[in-house]
Design a protein around this motif. Structure first.
Motif, short mmCIF file in Angstrom:
data_model
loop_
_atom_site.label_atom_id
_atom_site.label_comp_id
_atom_site.label_asym_id
_atom_site.label_seq_id
_atom_site.Cartn_x
_atom_site.Cartn_y
_atom_site.Cartn_z
N MET A 71 -7.02 -1.78 -9.00
CA MET A 71 -6.99 -1.67 -10.32
C MET A 71 -8.32 -1.58 -11.09
O MET A 71 -8.82 -0.92 -11.84
N GLN A 106 1.88 -2.10 -10.81
CA GLN A 106 0.58 -2.17 -9.59
C GLN A 106 0.35 -3.52 -9.32
O GLN A 106 0.34 -4.09 -8.15
N PRO A 120 -7.28 5.10 -15.44
CA PRO A 120 -6.34 4.46 -16.51
C PRO A 120 -5.69 4.98 -17.60
O PRO A 120 -6.45 6.18 -18.07
N TRP A 142 -0.08 0.17 -14.34
CA TRP A 142 -1.18 -0.75 -13.76
C TRP A 142 -0.34 -2.11 -13.91
O TRP A 142 -0.59 -3.00 -12.90
#
Length: 259
Positions: free
Chosen positions: A124, A98, A49, A95
């Protein structure tokens, strides 16, 4: 002056809460068990992350921004739960895009329900669960659960609730990731207001950084993560996100000085 962190409940309040919330805790645990291996540890990912996006569609285009921006609130929930800090701009976009590509849900509970059947959602959530930062900021089981309550609700866990989750985790009934989601989704009393304030402040802070030319690189590394966590520890349900700008700018200045 911003409100200080909420203190633990008094003994009498804790006793009342134990009897009043026991059924809710049982239901919350049932939720955690009913979503097996949510946030499960499925191996360390190479892209943690907050990392810069890899070979993806060019960021910054109007279509790309419209697609991923609705995921900002749910991602801020995840960053707060696991790390106790706001999302960094690069990680949020990475993210978010995604999740958009995976046609994921934009609400925490709905996103959780997609874990088993949506590869993008699973990738994720696994990345957060297995990240170095998540491991380094958790500790013992008791410290982990206590940290969740502070990160999400800015208060100490009531003794009964703390023991409840610690025992469930130590017995292997649920995983740490299951507990994190169940505690977040089981917010009650003043907790939803505190969590809403934290998400609003985190969103405002990330946007403030993203508006800067150096925003993508200014907030990175463990020193900056600690500054982000310290800032969020000052936020509770009485915090006005708009009035918190001074504190956010001071944190950004500290990040600049740490470069």
């Amino acid at each position: 002056m911003q409100p200080a962190a909420s203190s633990a409940y008094s003994a009498s309040s804790a006793s009342t809460e134990r009897s009043a919330t026991a059924p809710r805790r049982t239901a919350t645990l049932a939720l955690a068990i009913a979503i097996p291996l949510l946030f499960a540890a499925c191996g360390k990912r190479e892209t943690p992350p907050g990392a810069q996006p890899g070979a993806e569609a060019a960021p910054g285009t109007p279509a790309a921004n419209v697609a991923w921006q609705p995921y900002t609130p749910v991602l801020q929930h995840v960053y707060l739960a696991y790390f106790g800090r706001p999302a960094d701009p690069a990680g949020l976009e990475h993210w978010g895009r995604q999740l958009a590509a995976a046609a994921a849900a934009t609400e925490p509970a709905a996103l959780a329900s997609q874990y088993r059947d949506n590869p993008g959602v699973r990738a994720m959530l696994d990345a957060f669960a297995n990240s170095t930062e998540a491991r380094e900021t958790s500790g013992s089981t008791r410290e982990f659960v206590a940290g969740l309550y502070r990160n999400l609700f800015q208060r100490e866990a009531d003794p009964a609730g703390l023991d409840y989750w610690v025992q469930a985790l130590d017995k292997g009934v649920i995983s740490r990731s299951d507990a994190a989601l169940a505690i977040m989704l089981g917010a009650q009393h003043k907790d939803p207001g505190t969590l809403a304030s934290k998400v609003a402040v985190a969103t405002r802070f990330t946007a403030m950084l993203a508006a800067r030319p150096d925003g993508a690189t200014l907030y990175r590394g463990e020193a900056d993560n600690r500054l982000g966590r310290a800032m969020m520890a000052k936020v509770d349900g009485a915090t006005d996100p708009a009035a918190f700008d001074t504190e956010m700018r001071a944190t950004i200045t500290q990040m600049e000085q740490a470069q």
